[in-house]
Design a protein around this motif. Structure first.
Motif, PDB file in Angstrom:
ATOM      1  N   GLY A 114      10.706 -11.162 -46.787  1.00 19.00           N
ATOM      2  CA  GLY A 114      10.464 -11.311 -47.987  1.00 19.00           C
ATOM      3  C   GLY A 114      10.643 -12.876 -47.972  1.00 19.00           C
ATOM      4  N   PRO A 115       9.946 -13.472 -49.346  1.00 17.65           N
ATOM      5  CA  PRO A 115      10.305 -14.945 -49.803  1.00 17.65           C
ATOM      6  C   PRO A 115      11.506 -15.278 -50.154  1.00 17.65           C
ATOM      7  N   ALA A 116      11.750 -16.585 -50.220  1.00 15.52           N
ATOM      8  CA  ALA A 116      13.150 -16.773 -50.855  1.00 15.52           C
ATOM      9  C   ALA A 116      13.615 -16.357 -52.131  1.00 15.52           C
ATOM     10  N   ALA A 117      15.029 -15.930 -52.227  1.00 11.84           N
ATOM     11  CA  ALA A 117      15.426 -15.440 -53.369  1.00 11.84           C
ATOM     12  C   ALA A 117      14.973 -14.151 -53.917  1.00 11.84           C
ATOM     13  N   SER A 118      14.334 -13.538 -52.973  1.00 12.10           N
ATOM     14  CA  SER A 118      13.694 -11.986 -53.553  1.00 12.10           C
ATOM     15  C   SER A 118      14.780 -10.990 -53.458  1.00 12.10           C
ATOM     16  N   GLY A 119      15.980 -11.407 -53.017  1.00 11.32           N
ATOM     17  CA  GLY A 119      17.124 -10.303 -52.882  1.00 11.32           C
ATOM     18  C   GLY A 119      17.533  -9.829 -51.370  1.00 11.32           C
ATOM     19  N   LYS A 120      16.943 -10.274 -50.550  1.00  7.72           N
ATOM     20  CA  LYS A 120      16.844  -9.852 -49.010  1.00  7.72           C
ATOM     21  C   LYS A 120      18.464  -9.662 -48.676  1.00  7.72           C
ATOM     22  N   SER A 121      19.320 -10.817 -48.625  1.00  3.83           N
ATOM     23  CA  SER A 121      20.615 -10.822 -48.099  1.00  3.83           C
ATOM     24  C   SER A 121      21.375  -9.805 -49.100  1.00  3.83           C
ATOM     25  N   THR A 122      21.434  -9.892 -50.414  1.00  2.00           N
ATOM     26  CA  THR A 122      22.031  -9.025 -51.243  1.00  2.00           C
ATOM     27  C   THR A 122      21.865  -7.418 -50.727  1.00  2.00           C
ATOM     28  N   ILE A 123      20.548  -7.152 -50.742  1.00  2.00           N
ATOM     29  CA  ILE A 123      20.220  -5.634 -50.520  1.00  2.00           C
ATOM     30  C   ILE A 123      20.741  -5.435 -48.956  1.00  2.00           C
ATOM     31  N   ALA A 124      20.436  -6.274 -48.061  1.00  2.00           N
ATOM     32  CA  ALA A 124      20.661  -6.032 -46.653  1.00  2.00           C
ATOM     33  C   ALA A 124      22.155  -5.855 -46.385  1.00  2.00           C
ATOM     34  N   ARG A 142      16.801 -15.882 -60.637  1.00  3.41           N
ATOM     35  CA  ARG A 142      17.985 -15.545 -59.891  1.00  3.41           C
ATOM     36  C   ARG A 142      18.912 -16.546 -59.148  1.00  3.41           C
ATOM     37  N   ARG A 143      18.110 -17.416 -58.378  1.00  2.35           N
ATOM     38  CA  ARG A 143      18.798 -18.469 -57.693  1.00  2.35           C
ATOM     39  C   ARG A 143      19.545 -19.306 -58.729  1.00  2.35           C
ATOM     40  N   TYR A 144      18.955 -19.624 -59.790  1.00  2.00           N
ATOM     41  CA  TYR A 144      19.577 -20.503 -61.091  1.00  2.00           C
ATOM     42  C   TYR A 144      20.904 -19.873 -61.261  1.00  2.00           C
ATOM     43  N   MET A 203       8.646  -4.325 -54.763  1.00  2.00           N
ATOM     44  CA  MET A 203       8.542  -5.209 -55.525  1.00  2.00           C
ATOM     45  C   MET A 203       9.588  -5.160 -56.863  1.00  2.00           C
ATOM     46  N   THR A 204      10.442  -6.152 -56.589  1.00  2.00           N
ATOM     47  CA  THR A 204      11.699  -5.969 -57.479  1.00  2.00           C
ATOM     48  C   THR A 204      11.681  -6.291 -58.966  1.00  2.00           C
ATOM     49  N   ASP A 205      10.741  -7.035 -59.271  1.00  2.00           N
ATOM     50  CA  ASP A 205      10.532  -7.643 -60.821  1.00  2.00           C
ATOM     51  C   ASP A 205      11.109  -6.382 -61.692  1.00  2.00           C
ATOM     52  N   LEU A 222      13.773  -4.800 -61.764  1.00  2.00           N
ATOM     53  CA  LEU A 222      14.696  -3.926 -61.154  1.00  2.00           C
ATOM     54  C   LEU A 222      16.139  -4.414 -61.201  1.00  2.00           C
ATOM     55  N   THR A 223      17.073  -3.301 -61.026  1.00  2.00           N
ATOM     56  CA  THR A 223      18.620  -3.992 -60.983  1.00  2.00           C
ATOM     57  C   THR A 223      18.646  -3.856 -59.324  1.00  2.00           C
ATOM     58  N   ILE A 224      19.745  -4.367 -58.920  1.00  2.00           N
ATOM     59  CA  ILE A 224      20.108  -4.388 -57.539  1.00  2.00           C
ATOM     60  C   ILE A 224      20.275  -2.997 -57.032  1.00  2.00           C
ATOM     61  N   GLU A 243      18.931  -0.244 -58.548  1.00  2.00           N
ATOM     62  CA  GLU A 243      17.437   0.196 -58.708  1.00  2.00           C
ATOM     63  C   GLU A 243      16.724   0.196 -57.195  1.00  2.00           C
ATOM     64  N   VAL A 244      17.148  -1.123 -56.942  1.00  2.00           N
ATOM     65  CA  VAL A 244      16.487  -1.504 -55.342  1.00  2.00           C
ATOM     66  C   VAL A 244      17.162  -0.845 -54.409  1.00  2.00           C
ATOM     67  N   MET A 245      18.180  -0.641 -54.539  1.00  2.00           N
ATOM     68  CA  MET A 245      19.150   0.168 -53.367  1.00  2.00           C
ATOM     69  C   MET A 245      18.525   1.667 -53.277  1.00  2.00           C
TER      70      MET A 245
HETATM   71  N1  LIG Z   1      16.903  -6.481 -58.369  1.00  2.00           N
HETATM   72  C1  LIG Z   1      17.607  -7.460 -57.465  1.00  2.00           C
HETATM   73  N2  LIG Z   1      17.620  -7.296 -56.225  1.00  2.00           N
HETATM   74  C2  LIG Z   1      18.005  -8.014 -55.381  1.00  2.00           C
HETATM   75  N3  LIG Z   1      18.878  -9.193 -55.805  1.00  2.00           N
HETATM   76  C3  LIG Z   1      18.886  -9.762 -57.285  1.00  2.00           C
HETATM   77  C4  LIG Z   1      18.461  -8.482 -57.917  1.00  2.00           C
HETATM   78  N4  LIG Z   1      18.466  -9.094 -59.212  1.00  2.00           N
HETATM   79  C5  LIG Z   1      19.070 -10.054 -58.938  1.00  2.00           C
HETATM   80  N5  LIG Z   1      19.629 -10.509 -57.769  1.00  2.00           N
HETATM   81  C6  LIG Z   1      20.447 -11.634 -57.363  1.00  2.00           C
HETATM   82  O1  LIG Z   1      19.188 -12.580 -56.882  1.00  2.00           O
HETATM   83  C7  LIG Z   1      19.930 -13.375 -55.953  1.00  2.00           C
HETATM   84  C8  LIG Z   1      19.213 -13.977 -54.970  1.00  2.00           C
HETATM   85  O2  LIG Z   1      19.256 -12.880 -53.878  1.00  2.00           O
HETATM   86  P1  LIG Z   1      19.591 -13.319 -52.496  1.00  2.00           P
HETATM   87  O3  LIG Z   1      19.983 -11.776 -51.945  1.00  2.00           O
HETATM   88  O4  LIG Z   1      20.295 -14.417 -52.066  1.00  2.00           O
HETATM   89  O5  LIG Z   1      17.948 -13.502 -51.979  1.00  2.00           O
HETATM   90  P2  LIG Z   1      17.449 -13.956 -50.496  1.00  2.00           P
HETATM   91  O6  LIG Z   1      18.241 -13.496 -49.507  1.00  2.00           O
HETATM   92  O7  LIG Z   1      16.132 -12.899 -50.465  1.00  2.00           O
HETATM   93  O8  LIG Z   1      17.309 -15.234 -50.676  1.00  2.00           O
HETATM   94  C9  LIG Z   1      21.567 -12.794 -55.736  1.00  2.00           C
HETATM   95  O9  LIG Z   1      22.240 -13.575 -56.616  1.00  2.00           O
HETATM   96  C10 LIG Z   1      21.431 -11.566 -56.322  1.00  2.00           C
HETATM   97  O10 LIG Z   1      22.523 -11.013 -56.773  1.00  2.00           O
END
Ligand SMILES: Nc1ncnc2c1ncn2[C@@H]1O[C@H](COP(=O)(O)OP(=O)(O)O)[C@@H](O)[C@H]1O
Ligand SMILES: Nc1ccn([C@@H]2O[C@H](COP(=O)(O)OP(=O)(O)O)[C@@H](O)[C@H]2O)c(=O)n1
Length: 226
Positions: free
Chosen positions: A11-21, A160-162, A206-208, A210-212, A214-216
Protein backbone atom coordinates in the motif's frame (compact mmCIF):
# COMPACT_ATOMS: atom_id res chain seq x y z
CA UNK A 1 -9.42 -22.99 8.34
CA UNK A 2 -5.63 -23.01 8.19
CA UNK A 3 -3.84 -19.77 8.92
CA UNK A 4 -1.82 -18.38 5.98
CA UNK A 5 1.92 -18.97 6.46
CA UNK A 6 3.09 -16.08 4.30
CA UNK A 7 1.31 -12.72 4.42
CA UNK A 8 2.06 -9.79 2.10
CA UNK A 9 0.89 -6.27 2.97
CA UNK A 10 1.32 -3.53 0.39
CA UNK A 11 0.00 0.00 0.00
CA UNK A 12 1.03 3.65 -0.24
CA UNK A 13 3.09 5.52 2.36
CA UNK A 14 1.53 6.00 5.81
CA UNK A 15 -1.52 3.86 5.07
CA UNK A 16 -0.82 1.92 8.28
CA UNK A 17 1.04 -1.08 6.86
CA UNK A 18 3.74 -1.44 9.49
CA UNK A 19 1.36 -0.71 12.40
CA UNK A 20 -1.11 -3.37 11.28
CA UNK A 21 1.56 -5.87 10.16
CA UNK A 22 3.41 -5.68 13.48
CA UNK A 23 0.23 -6.42 15.43
CA UNK A 24 -0.77 -9.21 13.08
CA UNK A 25 2.71 -10.78 13.29
CA UNK A 26 2.60 -10.62 17.11
CA UNK A 27 -0.81 -12.30 17.23
CA UNK A 28 0.35 -15.07 14.92
CA UNK A 29 3.84 -15.43 16.41
CA UNK A 30 5.32 -14.64 12.99
CA UNK A 31 8.27 -12.50 11.95
CA UNK A 32 7.36 -8.90 11.03
CA UNK A 33 9.52 -7.66 8.18
CA UNK A 34 9.22 -4.10 6.82
CA UNK A 35 11.07 -3.97 3.48
CA UNK A 36 10.85 -0.15 3.31
CA UNK A 37 13.64 0.10 5.90
CA UNK A 38 16.05 -1.56 3.45
CA UNK A 39 15.41 1.05 0.74
CA UNK A 40 15.71 3.74 3.39
CA UNK A 41 19.05 2.34 4.60
CA UNK A 42 20.49 2.29 1.05
CA UNK A 43 19.30 5.89 0.59
CA UNK A 44 20.98 6.97 3.83
CA UNK A 45 24.22 5.25 2.78
CA UNK A 46 24.15 6.98 -0.62
CA UNK A 47 23.48 10.42 0.87
CA UNK A 48 26.30 9.99 3.37
CA UNK A 49 28.90 8.41 1.10
CA UNK A 50 28.10 9.87 -2.33
CA UNK A 51 26.55 13.17 -1.19
CA UNK A 52 23.53 12.65 -3.44
CA UNK A 53 21.53 9.85 -5.13
CA UNK A 54 21.86 10.92 -8.76
CA UNK A 55 24.53 8.47 -9.94
CA UNK A 56 22.49 5.30 -10.58
CA UNK A 57 25.55 3.09 -11.12
CA UNK A 58 27.27 4.24 -7.95
CA UNK A 59 24.09 3.88 -5.87
CA UNK A 60 23.52 0.39 -7.30
CA UNK A 61 27.10 -0.68 -6.48
CA UNK A 62 26.58 0.62 -2.97
CA UNK A 63 23.29 -1.32 -2.63
CA UNK A 64 25.09 -4.50 -3.65
CA UNK A 65 27.86 -3.98 -1.08
CA UNK A 66 26.26 -2.52 2.04
CA UNK A 67 25.29 -4.84 4.81
CA UNK A 68 21.77 -4.19 6.06
CA UNK A 69 20.45 -6.13 8.99
CA UNK A 70 16.95 -5.98 10.47
CA UNK A 71 16.56 -7.45 13.94
CA UNK A 72 13.97 -7.56 16.73
CA UNK A 73 13.90 -4.27 18.69
CA UNK A 74 16.68 -3.95 21.27
CA UNK A 75 15.28 -0.74 22.83
CA UNK A 76 11.85 0.30 24.05
CA UNK A 77 11.81 3.69 22.29
CA UNK A 78 8.95 3.16 19.86
CA UNK A 79 10.97 1.25 17.26
CA UNK A 80 9.42 -1.82 15.61
CA UNK A 81 12.84 -3.28 14.70
CA UNK A 82 16.55 -2.46 14.86
CA UNK A 83 17.98 -1.45 11.49
CA UNK A 84 21.74 -1.81 11.14
CA UNK A 85 23.81 -0.38 8.29
CA UNK A 86 27.27 -1.95 8.22
CA UNK A 87 26.84 -2.57 11.94
CA UNK A 88 25.67 0.96 12.89
CA UNK A 89 22.21 1.42 14.41
CA UNK A 90 20.41 3.67 11.89
CA UNK A 91 16.85 2.93 13.09
CA UNK A 92 15.99 6.63 13.54
CA UNK A 93 18.45 8.12 11.02
CA UNK A 94 16.51 6.47 8.15
CA UNK A 95 13.36 8.40 9.16
CA UNK A 96 14.88 11.85 8.43
CA UNK A 97 13.16 14.22 5.99
CA UNK A 98 16.25 13.98 3.75
CA UNK A 99 15.79 10.23 3.40
CA UNK A 100 12.03 10.75 2.91
CA UNK A 101 12.78 13.12 0.05
CA UNK A 102 15.18 10.77 -1.78
CA UNK A 103 14.06 7.20 -1.04
CA UNK A 104 11.66 6.87 -3.97
CA UNK A 105 14.37 7.92 -6.44
CA UNK A 106 16.73 5.23 -5.09
CA UNK A 107 13.92 2.64 -5.03
CA UNK A 108 13.23 3.19 -8.73
CA UNK A 109 16.75 2.02 -9.74
CA UNK A 110 16.34 -1.55 -11.10
CA UNK A 111 19.74 -2.74 -9.79
CA UNK A 112 18.92 -1.53 -6.28
CA UNK A 113 15.58 -3.39 -6.41
CA UNK A 114 17.24 -6.58 -7.65
CA UNK A 115 19.69 -6.54 -4.71
CA UNK A 116 16.95 -5.86 -2.13
CA UNK A 117 14.42 -8.31 -3.62
CA UNK A 118 16.94 -11.17 -3.47
CA UNK A 119 17.40 -10.73 0.28
CA UNK A 120 13.68 -10.24 0.93
CA UNK A 121 12.75 -13.45 -0.91
CA UNK A 122 15.23 -15.45 1.14
CA UNK A 123 13.52 -14.27 4.31
CA UNK A 124 9.97 -14.58 2.93
CA UNK A 125 10.36 -18.10 1.64
CA UNK A 126 11.02 -19.41 5.15
CA UNK A 127 7.34 -18.68 5.91
CA UNK A 128 5.68 -17.53 9.14
CA UNK A 129 6.27 -13.97 8.06
CA UNK A 130 4.24 -10.80 7.58
CA UNK A 131 6.16 -8.83 4.96
CA UNK A 132 5.38 -5.18 4.22
CA UNK A 133 6.22 -2.98 1.24
CA UNK A 134 5.05 -1.86 -2.19
CA UNK A 135 5.69 -4.94 -4.35
CA UNK A 136 5.50 -7.86 -1.92
CA UNK A 137 2.31 -9.43 -3.29
CA UNK A 138 3.18 -8.63 -6.91
CA UNK A 139 6.93 -9.30 -7.17
CA UNK A 140 8.74 -10.40 -4.01
CA UNK A 141 6.31 -13.09 -2.82
CA UNK A 142 3.72 -13.59 -5.58
CA UNK A 143 2.84 -16.95 -3.98
CA UNK A 144 1.96 -15.39 -0.60
CA UNK A 145 -1.08 -17.15 0.86
CA UNK A 146 -2.71 -13.90 1.99
CA UNK A 147 -2.27 -10.53 0.27
CA UNK A 148 -3.65 -7.33 1.75
CA UNK A 149 -3.56 -3.90 0.13
CA UNK A 150 -4.00 -1.18 2.78
CA UNK A 151 -5.15 2.16 1.48
CA UNK A 152 -6.23 5.60 2.74
CA UNK A 153 -6.70 9.01 1.13
CA UNK A 154 -3.65 11.25 0.72
CA UNK A 155 -5.01 13.74 3.26
CA UNK A 156 -5.67 11.04 5.87
CA UNK A 157 -2.19 9.60 5.38
CA UNK A 158 -0.59 13.06 5.71
CA UNK A 159 -2.58 13.63 8.91
CA UNK A 160 -1.39 10.29 10.34
CA UNK A 161 2.28 10.91 9.49
CA UNK A 162 2.03 14.47 10.88
CA UNK A 163 0.66 13.22 14.23
CA UNK A 164 3.22 10.40 14.30
CA UNK A 165 6.18 12.75 13.71
CA UNK A 166 4.90 15.25 16.26
CA UNK A 167 4.48 12.58 18.91
CA UNK A 168 8.12 11.58 18.34
CA UNK A 169 9.24 15.17 18.92
CA UNK A 170 10.29 15.58 15.28
CA UNK A 171 9.70 18.74 13.22
CA UNK A 172 6.32 18.30 11.59
CA UNK A 173 4.77 20.47 8.89
CA UNK A 174 1.50 19.10 7.47
CA UNK A 175 1.84 20.73 4.03
CA UNK A 176 5.42 19.48 3.58
CA UNK A 177 4.46 15.97 4.66
CA UNK A 178 1.51 15.92 2.25
CA UNK A 179 3.71 17.09 -0.60
CA UNK A 180 6.37 14.45 0.18
CA UNK A 181 3.74 11.68 0.25
CA UNK A 182 2.21 12.92 -3.02
CA UNK A 183 5.62 12.91 -4.74
CA UNK A 184 6.52 9.46 -3.39
CA UNK A 185 3.13 8.04 -4.45
CA UNK A 186 3.73 9.40 -7.94
CA UNK A 187 7.25 7.93 -8.32
CA UNK A 188 6.37 4.63 -6.56
CA UNK A 189 3.38 3.98 -8.82
CA UNK A 190 4.86 5.06 -12.15
CA UNK A 191 8.40 3.57 -11.99
CA UNK A 192 9.15 0.88 -14.59
CA UNK A 193 10.24 -1.89 -12.26
CA UNK A 194 7.85 -3.22 -9.60
CA UNK A 195 5.52 -0.21 -9.39
CA UNK A 196 2.98 -0.01 -6.57
CA UNK A 197 -0.02 -2.06 -7.83
CA UNK A 198 -2.90 -3.96 -6.27
CA UNK A 199 -2.19 -7.66 -6.89
CA UNK A 200 -5.08 -9.40 -8.67
CA UNK A 201 -5.66 -11.65 -5.66
CA UNK A 202 -5.18 -8.98 -2.94
CA UNK A 203 -7.87 -7.95 -0.46
CA UNK A 204 -8.17 -4.15 -0.43
CA UNK A 205 -8.84 -2.55 2.96
CA UNK A 206 -9.76 1.16 2.80
CA UNK A 207 -8.86 2.58 6.20
CA UNK A 208 -10.23 6.16 6.08
CA UNK A 209 -12.43 6.69 9.11
CA UNK A 210 -11.36 3.39 10.72
CA UNK A 211 -9.45 3.03 13.97
CA UNK A 212 -6.42 0.73 14.15
CA UNK A 213 -8.56 -1.82 16.02
CA UNK A 214 -11.27 -1.67 13.33
CA UNK A 215 -8.66 -2.35 10.64
CA UNK A 216 -7.32 -5.24 12.77
CA UNK A 217 -10.81 -6.76 12.97
CA UNK A 218 -10.96 -6.94 9.17
CA UNK A 219 -7.41 -8.24 8.90
CA UNK A 220 -7.96 -10.93 11.57
CA UNK A 221 -10.90 -12.29 9.57
CA UNK A 222 -8.77 -12.44 6.43
CA UNK A 223 -6.03 -14.29 8.34
CA UNK A 224 -8.55 -16.68 9.99
CA UNK A 225 -7.64 -15.55 13.52
CA UNK A 226 -10.30 -15.88 16.31
N1 LIG B 1 -6.78 3.09 11.03
C1 LIG B 1 -5.46 3.10 11.11
N2 LIG B 1 -4.77 2.05 10.63
C2 LIG B 1 -3.43 2.04 10.69
N3 LIG B 1 -2.66 3.05 11.17
C3 LIG B 1 -3.28 4.12 11.65
C4 LIG B 1 -4.70 4.18 11.64
N4 LIG B 1 -5.05 5.34 12.16
C5 LIG B 1 -3.91 5.98 12.49
N5 LIG B 1 -2.82 5.25 12.20
C6 LIG B 1 -1.42 5.71 12.41
O1 LIG B 1 -0.88 6.03 11.13
C7 LIG B 1 0.53 6.16 11.24
C8 LIG B 1 1.23 5.62 10.00
O2 LIG B 1 1.17 4.23 10.03
P1 LIG B 1 2.39 3.30 9.53
O3 LIG B 1 2.07 1.95 10.06
O4 LIG B 1 3.70 3.90 9.85
O5 LIG B 1 2.17 3.34 7.93
P2 LIG B 1 3.06 2.71 6.78
O6 LIG B 1 3.82 1.56 7.35
O7 LIG B 1 2.04 2.31 5.76
O8 LIG B 1 3.92 3.84 6.30
C9 LIG B 1 0.93 5.45 12.55
O9 LIG B 1 1.29 6.43 13.48
C10 LIG B 1 -0.38 4.76 12.97
O10 LIG B 1 -0.49 4.68 14.37
N1 LIG C 1 8.94 -3.09 -1.09
C1 LIG C 1 9.22 -1.78 -1.11
C2 LIG C 1 9.26 -1.02 0.07
C3 LIG C 1 9.57 0.32 0.01
N2 LIG C 1 9.86 0.89 -1.20
C4 LIG C 1 10.29 2.28 -1.32
O1 LIG C 1 10.76 2.77 -0.08
C5 LIG C 1 10.06 3.96 0.29
C6 LIG C 1 9.92 4.00 1.80
O2 LIG C 1 9.07 2.94 2.18
P1 LIG C 1 8.42 2.89 3.61
O3 LIG C 1 7.45 1.76 3.63
O4 LIG C 1 9.47 2.93 4.66
O5 LIG C 1 7.66 4.27 3.67
P2 LIG C 1 6.52 4.73 4.63
O6 LIG C 1 5.30 4.21 3.97
O7 LIG C 1 6.70 4.06 5.95
O8 LIG C 1 6.68 6.19 4.66
C7 LIG C 1 8.77 3.94 -0.51
O9 LIG C 1 8.25 5.24 -0.77
C8 LIG C 1 9.22 3.25 -1.80
O10 LIG C 1 9.83 4.17 -2.68
C9 LIG C 1 9.79 0.13 -2.35
O11 LIG C 1 10.02 0.64 -3.43
N3 LIG C 1 9.48 -1.19 -2.29
Amino acid sequence: MNKPKTIAIDGPAASGKSTIAEKLANELGYLFFDTGVMYRAVTLAALRRLGNVRDEQAVTRLAERVWIDVRPPSKDDGRKADVLLDGEDVTWAIRSSEVDAHVSIVSAYPGVRAAMTRQQRRIGERGEVVMVGRDIGTVVLPEAELKIYLDASLEERARRRYLENKSRGMDANYDEILENLRKRDEIDSTREVAPLRIAGDAHVVMTDGLTIEEVMQQVRKLAHIE
